[in-house]
Design a protein around this motif. Sequence first.
Motif, PDB file in Angstrom:
ATOM      1  N   GLU A  88      -3.297  -7.323   1.132  1.00  0.00           N
ATOM      2  CA  GLU A  88      -1.874  -7.016   1.267  1.00  0.00           C
ATOM      3  C   GLU A  88      -1.138  -7.258  -0.040  1.00  0.00           C
ATOM      4  OE1 GLU A  88       1.254  -5.437   3.201  1.00  0.00           O
ATOM      5  OE2 GLU A  88      -0.769  -5.670   4.024  1.00  0.00           O
ATOM      6  N   GLN A  89      -1.568  -8.293  -0.754  1.00  0.00           N
ATOM      7  CA  GLN A  89      -0.926  -8.592  -2.031  1.00  0.00           C
ATOM      8  C   GLN A  89      -1.163  -7.469  -3.035  1.00  0.00           C
ATOM      9  OE1 GLN A  89      -2.353 -12.135  -3.853  1.00  0.00           O
ATOM     10  NE2 GLN A  89      -1.012 -11.983  -5.641  1.00  0.00           N
ATOM     11  N   GLN A  90      -2.376  -6.936  -3.082  1.00  0.00           N
ATOM     12  CA  GLN A  90      -2.665  -5.829  -3.984  1.00  0.00           C
ATOM     13  C   GLN A  90      -1.868  -4.589  -3.610  1.00  0.00           C
ATOM     14  OE1 GLN A  90      -6.913  -5.977  -3.388  1.00  0.00           O
ATOM     15  NE2 GLN A  90      -7.280  -6.797  -5.448  1.00  0.00           N
ATOM     16  N   VAL A  91      -1.751  -4.315  -2.310  1.00  0.00           N
ATOM     17  CA  VAL A  91      -0.949  -3.185  -1.854  1.00  0.00           C
ATOM     18  C   VAL A  91       0.477  -3.314  -2.380  1.00  0.00           C
ATOM     19  CG1 VAL A  91       0.099  -2.089   0.156  1.00  0.00           C
ATOM     20  CG2 VAL A  91      -2.329  -2.694   0.197  1.00  0.00           C
ATOM     21  N   HIS A  92       1.037  -4.499  -2.214  1.00  0.00           N
ATOM     22  CA  HIS A  92       2.416  -4.731  -2.649  1.00  0.00           C
ATOM     23  C   HIS A  92       2.547  -4.570  -4.168  1.00  0.00           C
ATOM     24  CE1 HIS A  92       6.426  -6.489  -2.822  1.00  0.00           C
ATOM     25  NE2 HIS A  92       5.985  -7.318  -3.767  1.00  0.00           N
ATOM     26  N   THR A  93       1.626  -5.199  -4.921  1.00  0.00           N
ATOM     27  CA  THR A  93       1.692  -5.161  -6.383  1.00  0.00           C
ATOM     28  C   THR A  93       1.540  -3.745  -6.908  1.00  0.00           C
ATOM     29  OG1 THR A  93       0.799  -7.396  -6.557  1.00  0.00           O
ATOM     30  CG2 THR A  93       0.633  -5.992  -8.511  1.00  0.00           C
ATOM     31  N   TRP A  94       0.567  -3.017  -6.393  1.00  0.00           N
ATOM     32  CA  TRP A  94       0.264  -1.682  -6.911  1.00  0.00           C
ATOM     33  C   TRP A  94       1.313  -0.650  -6.520  1.00  0.00           C
ATOM     34  CZ3 TRP A  94      -5.627  -1.944  -5.357  1.00  0.00           C
ATOM     35  CH2 TRP A  94      -6.283  -2.802  -6.238  1.00  0.00           C
ATOM     36  N   LEU A  95       1.941  -0.829  -5.363  1.00  0.00           N
ATOM     37  CA  LEU A  95       3.017   0.086  -4.998  1.00  0.00           C
ATOM     38  C   LEU A  95       4.244  -0.133  -5.876  1.00  0.00           C
ATOM     39  CD1 LEU A  95       2.887   0.211  -1.094  1.00  0.00           C
ATOM     40  CD2 LEU A  95       2.331   2.059  -2.687  1.00  0.00           C
ATOM     41  N   MET A  96       4.457  -1.380  -6.267  1.00  0.00           N
ATOM     42  CA  MET A  96       5.603  -1.710  -7.116  1.00  0.00           C
ATOM     43  C   MET A  96       5.361  -1.358  -8.586  1.00  0.00           C
ATOM     44  SD  MET A  96       8.001  -2.902  -5.181  1.00  0.00           S
ATOM     45  CE  MET A  96       9.048  -3.758  -6.349  1.00  0.00           C
ATOM     46  N   ARG A 143     -12.338   1.902   5.078  1.00  0.00           N
ATOM     47  CA  ARG A 143     -12.835   3.199   4.613  1.00  0.00           C
ATOM     48  C   ARG A 143     -12.676   3.316   3.091  1.00  0.00           C
ATOM     49  NH1 ARG A 143     -11.513   8.433   8.139  1.00  0.00           N
ATOM     50  NH2 ARG A 143     -12.227   6.868   9.638  1.00  0.00           N
ATOM     51  N   GLU A 144     -11.561   2.863   2.567  1.00  0.00           N
ATOM     52  CA  GLU A 144     -11.358   2.883   1.118  1.00  0.00           C
ATOM     53  C   GLU A 144     -12.392   1.997   0.424  1.00  0.00           C
ATOM     54  OE1 GLU A 144      -9.910   1.715  -2.814  1.00  0.00           O
ATOM     55  OE2 GLU A 144     -10.292   0.393  -1.099  1.00  0.00           O
ATOM     56  N   ALA A 145     -12.679   0.818   1.006  1.00  0.00           N
ATOM     57  CA  ALA A 145     -13.674  -0.087   0.436  1.00  0.00           C
ATOM     58  C   ALA A 145     -15.063   0.545   0.447  1.00  0.00           C
ATOM     59  CB  ALA A 145     -13.685  -1.406   1.202  1.00  0.00           C
ATOM     60  N   THR A 146     -15.355   1.316   1.486  1.00  0.00           N
ATOM     61  CA  THR A 146     -16.651   1.997   1.579  1.00  0.00           C
ATOM     62  C   THR A 146     -16.802   3.015   0.463  1.00  0.00           C
ATOM     63  OG1 THR A 146     -16.652   1.707   3.984  1.00  0.00           O
ATOM     64  CG2 THR A 146     -18.114   3.391   3.075  1.00  0.00           C
ATOM     65  N   LEU A 147     -15.774   3.805   0.220  1.00  0.00           N
ATOM     66  CA  LEU A 147     -15.823   4.774  -0.877  1.00  0.00           C
ATOM     67  C   LEU A 147     -15.883   4.073  -2.235  1.00  0.00           C
ATOM     68  CD1 LEU A 147     -13.235   7.441   0.365  1.00  0.00           C
ATOM     69  CD2 LEU A 147     -15.711   7.738   0.123  1.00  0.00           C
ATOM     70  N   HIS A 184       1.120   9.918   3.021  1.00  0.00           N
ATOM     71  CA  HIS A 184       2.221   9.002   2.718  1.00  0.00           C
ATOM     72  C   HIS A 184       1.965   7.613   3.284  1.00  0.00           C
ATOM     73  CE1 HIS A 184       5.186  11.783   0.924  1.00  0.00           C
ATOM     74  NE2 HIS A 184       4.634  12.702   1.705  1.00  0.00           N
ATOM     75  N   GLU A 185       1.302   7.539   4.438  1.00  0.00           N
ATOM     76  CA  GLU A 185       1.043   6.248   5.084  1.00  0.00           C
ATOM     77  C   GLU A 185      -0.100   5.494   4.405  1.00  0.00           C
ATOM     78  OE1 GLU A 185       2.919   8.992   8.005  1.00  0.00           O
ATOM     79  OE2 GLU A 185       1.233   9.124   6.612  1.00  0.00           O
ATOM     80  N   TYR A 186      -1.070   6.229   3.874  1.00  0.00           N
ATOM     81  CA  TYR A 186      -2.270   5.586   3.330  1.00  0.00           C
ATOM     82  C   TYR A 186      -2.550   6.092   1.910  1.00  0.00           C
ATOM     83  CZ  TYR A 186      -2.583   5.390   8.420  1.00  0.00           C
ATOM     84  OH  TYR A 186      -2.290   5.221   9.741  1.00  0.00           O
ATOM     85  N   PRO A 187      -1.639   5.824   0.998  1.00  0.00           N
ATOM     86  CA  PRO A 187      -1.776   6.398  -0.358  1.00  0.00           C
ATOM     87  C   PRO A 187      -3.022   5.936  -1.100  1.00  0.00           C
ATOM     88  CG  PRO A 187      -0.044   4.729  -0.312  1.00  0.00           C
ATOM     89  CD  PRO A 187      -0.414   4.990   1.111  1.00  0.00           C
ATOM     90  N   PHE A 188      -3.437   4.676  -0.885  1.00  0.00           N
ATOM     91  CA  PHE A 188      -4.588   4.170  -1.629  1.00  0.00           C
ATOM     92  C   PHE A 188      -5.893   4.791  -1.136  1.00  0.00           C
ATOM     93  CE2 PHE A 188      -1.379   0.806  -2.094  1.00  0.00           C
ATOM     94  CZ  PHE A 188      -1.318   0.748  -3.468  1.00  0.00           C
ATOM     95  N   ILE A 190       4.210  17.417  -6.153  1.00  0.00           N
ATOM     96  CA  ILE A 190       5.090  17.192  -5.010  1.00  0.00           C
ATOM     97  C   ILE A 190       5.428  15.716  -4.883  1.00  0.00           C
ATOM     98  CG2 ILE A 190       4.198  19.212  -3.807  1.00  0.00           C
ATOM     99  CD1 ILE A 190       2.504  17.393  -2.087  1.00  0.00           C
ATOM    100  N   ASP A 191       6.333  15.424  -3.995  1.00  0.00           N
ATOM    101  CA  ASP A 191       6.810  14.050  -3.822  1.00  0.00           C
ATOM    102  C   ASP A 191       5.789  13.250  -3.014  1.00  0.00           C
ATOM    103  OD1 ASP A 191       8.286  11.765  -3.712  1.00  0.00           O
ATOM    104  OD2 ASP A 191       9.633  12.466  -2.122  1.00  0.00           O
ATOM    105  N   LEU A 192       4.963  12.497  -3.706  1.00  0.00           N
ATOM    106  CA  LEU A 192       3.956  11.645  -3.076  1.00  0.00           C
ATOM    107  C   LEU A 192       3.999  10.266  -3.720  1.00  0.00           C
ATOM    108  CD1 LEU A 192       0.866  14.038  -2.781  1.00  0.00           C
ATOM    109  CD2 LEU A 192       2.334  13.234  -0.926  1.00  0.00           C
ATOM    110  N   PRO A 193       3.501   9.232  -3.039  1.00  0.00           N
ATOM    111  CA  PRO A 193       3.493   7.891  -3.630  1.00  0.00           C
ATOM    112  C   PRO A 193       2.703   7.869  -4.942  1.00  0.00           C
ATOM    113  CG  PRO A 193       3.026   7.777  -1.281  1.00  0.00           C
ATOM    114  CD  PRO A 193       3.003   9.222  -1.645  1.00  0.00           C
ATOM    115  N   PRO A 194       3.097   7.040  -5.900  1.00  0.00           N
ATOM    116  CA  PRO A 194       2.427   6.977  -7.208  1.00  0.00           C
ATOM    117  C   PRO A 194       0.909   6.812  -7.144  1.00  0.00           C
ATOM    118  CG  PRO A 194       4.468   5.736  -7.289  1.00  0.00           C
ATOM    119  CD  PRO A 194       4.282   6.137  -5.853  1.00  0.00           C
ATOM    120  N   PRO A 195       0.356   5.973  -6.241  1.00  0.00           N
ATOM    121  CA  PRO A 195      -1.108   5.852  -6.218  1.00  0.00           C
ATOM    122  C   PRO A 195      -1.822   7.181  -5.984  1.00  0.00           C
ATOM    123  CG  PRO A 195      -0.120   4.057  -4.980  1.00  0.00           C
ATOM    124  CD  PRO A 195       0.980   5.009  -5.300  1.00  0.00           C
TER     125      PRO A 195
END
Length: 838
Positions: A198-206, A271-275, A315-319, A353-358
């Motif tokens: 969760e901390q990485q999600v917060h840091t990387w989105l910011m 799933r992201e960790a698997t990839l 949009h919900e799962y950008p990473f 298009i307008d998508l999250p930075p990640p």
Amino acid sequence: MVGTARVQKTSRVVYDKYLRAKALSIVYSCTSMLGVMSGVYTGSEVCGLNLFYHELTACDVYVQKETSELIVPMLKPWMDQFSIILNHSVQPEDPDDWSIRMENSSFQALTTLFLAAIVGPLWQTFVTTLRVRSSIEVTDLYEGRYDSDGSEKSFDSFIIQLFEFLLTIVGSAKFAQVVMSNIKELVYYTIAFLQITEQQVHTWLMDANQFVADEDDATYSSRVSGALLLEEVATVAGIEGINAIVDAAKERFIESQSEKAAGSAFWWRLREATLFALASVSEQLLEAEGSGMISVSLRDLLEQIITEDSGSGVHEYPFLYARIFTSVAKFSSLISRNVFEHFLVAAITAIGIDLPPPVKVGACRALSQLLPEANKGIIQSQMMSLFSSLTDLLNQASDETLLLVLETLQAAIKAGHELSASIEPIISPVILNMWVSHVSDPFISIDAIEVLEPKQQPDGLVAGSMDLLTMLLKARMKSPTDVIKAVYDVCFDAVIRIILQSDDHGEMQNATECLAALISGGRQDILSWGDSGFLMRSLLDVASRLLDPDLESSGSLFVGSYILQLILHLPSQMLPHIRDLAAALIRRMQSVQIAGLKSSLIVIFARLAHLSAPNVEQFIDLLISIPAEGHDNSFVYLMSEWTKQQGEIHGAYQIKVTTSALALLLSTRHAELAKINVLGNIIKAAAGITTRSKAKLAPDQWTVIPLPAKILALLADALVEIQEQVLADDDEDSDWEEVQAEDVEAEKDLLYSVGVTSSGRPTHEHLEAMAKVFDEDQEDGYEDDLLSASDPLNQINLANYLADFFLKFSQCDGQLLDQLCQSLTQTQRIAIQMVLRR
């Protein structure tokens, strides 16, 4: 040495965890020192994470009997304590518990003799650590905290140490059987450790820059450590390890499907960790897939993972979608063409298009790798939109993201083919403005220049790119060498090719200037940046082409500056080629039509004369031995041209070098000098206006005088010029044309007017003023800057140099000086008399 009884007192009943951890640290330090004293490993190894491993695994074969006798009896009680510590479940929010386990892992090599005793407890620590990691608050609570000794107490640092321990075990042949028996479970749990917190999600989105940096493995973390462990498994265990990774990935993917179906908000992390896990061993997987030894179809598994949720939830799962894009790039050679092209177009669309930075980061990473492989017909209709989107991103990006966008833009320009030319007027101003804004950052500025890479651009842009690169090199004159090396790595081969292959004189000129600046900045270091033999052959090939007498003069315009850099910074490498170089210079001089180019080649001979000092006679002999068409030898031709061109040479540095070199040549009093006659003074034509027709019918007539007399006249002219400039600077009302009266009073007035003291001698301050005015009055361009920055001859005070020369000449051979002065003008003689009276 700490004894067995003391080890037993580390009981958790008697001491708290912090104190027990410190006791273990002391034992570790003492044992490490014993290893150093025993000669098992060097002091440099003491700092390594695997230090104790090197020492105690050697206990099995120690030749130092005394050391073994000290260590082995203590192993059993230590192992008992380690088992107690490791068998207890890892507790959340308990940094002291993590610290003592970290101290345990420092004793990695104890497992050599007593592995069986701690395998179970170690596995308990590994599994319960994963459970604690799923409680995200732990990593947030203790990040950046340190104990009294400055050691980090974060949970992430504990996991890193745990992975280091496991890396040691996996990499040791002694533990092969244990590892192979548990390899599936080890890989299965490791993949779960790779989940984003969760901390990485917060840091990387910011902070998208931090996300890019961490994805580049610039930050050491438990996620990176876990990936390294998987790489070690694939390397050490071979196909069995690879199958374990693929099977575990499939199982984790199925679990993510179940979590999603159950409504979990975190299903995407597994799933992201698997990839991420599969991508970390992509090279081994692709190699094994080709051999047909993987237990399941890797292509089917990958395509199922990346396509199952394609087009929804971005949009919900950008990473997750960022990881999907990068995974497609990693495995582009394996996945089907339809899937490849689908995600290629999707990545192009995502940029605009307008998508999250990640997501945009993942799309850029994918495109920088996929575009070179893309089918031209598929992407052609998308390219203009991509160029526009990337240009917009350039204006928004900074730091790490800016580098990424530049890399993507470079790939797009190469893939765009003829479309790249049409968008050049739009992109070039943006790139140039961005380069100016980040010129102090070598990585960004170099990447910006790479976008304008030679051989991929429309007419005119190659020459402009070379000019821009030269500006960068000039701007970094006082910067670290690593900036020059970065430019060399990227551009050296391309610049060489332009000079050797291009027929565009503008490209050749700018590339020559660029190469000269590169040598000026890199100096001797440039020889260590690649194959030194190949590098010197390339540099000599460039000199050969630029000195080709059949090449049009404008193509060779900056060869003088280039060859001077070779002579100044690679003298020992150039020494074996001096004779060939001199011959090529003479041939080039005889064919040039541009006076400035001929002057620049004369400067090279002047610098060679200085390099030959104090054996200048040998330099003259060398030139005499080289033939020259239409002349007795090269020395005769050179001096006839040099004495004609000396007055046309411009630039403070060039004038200093050539004037002082003429003094060197004259001071040798070589016998060949007196045998050569050159043009002296122009004979005044009849009165009246000289028309073109008259000039053709009656061209200028010159006197012919011996070479020594001409050289002396040129040296005197240099003194006169300096003195005139001093007079002008002092606003003295003196006209040198009127000072040629033959009476002695005129001479006295002149000496007085330029600051001679009552004793009739110019002061040292006067000569310094002369030199200062001379330097400031020259119109020094870039070439002077480049040369003067590195050549000690630029420190010459020409006024003092000439004064010292005439004094020594007068003392050594006053009769010859008097004889040569007879052919001088009154103004020239007065200038010499001034300095002789110092």
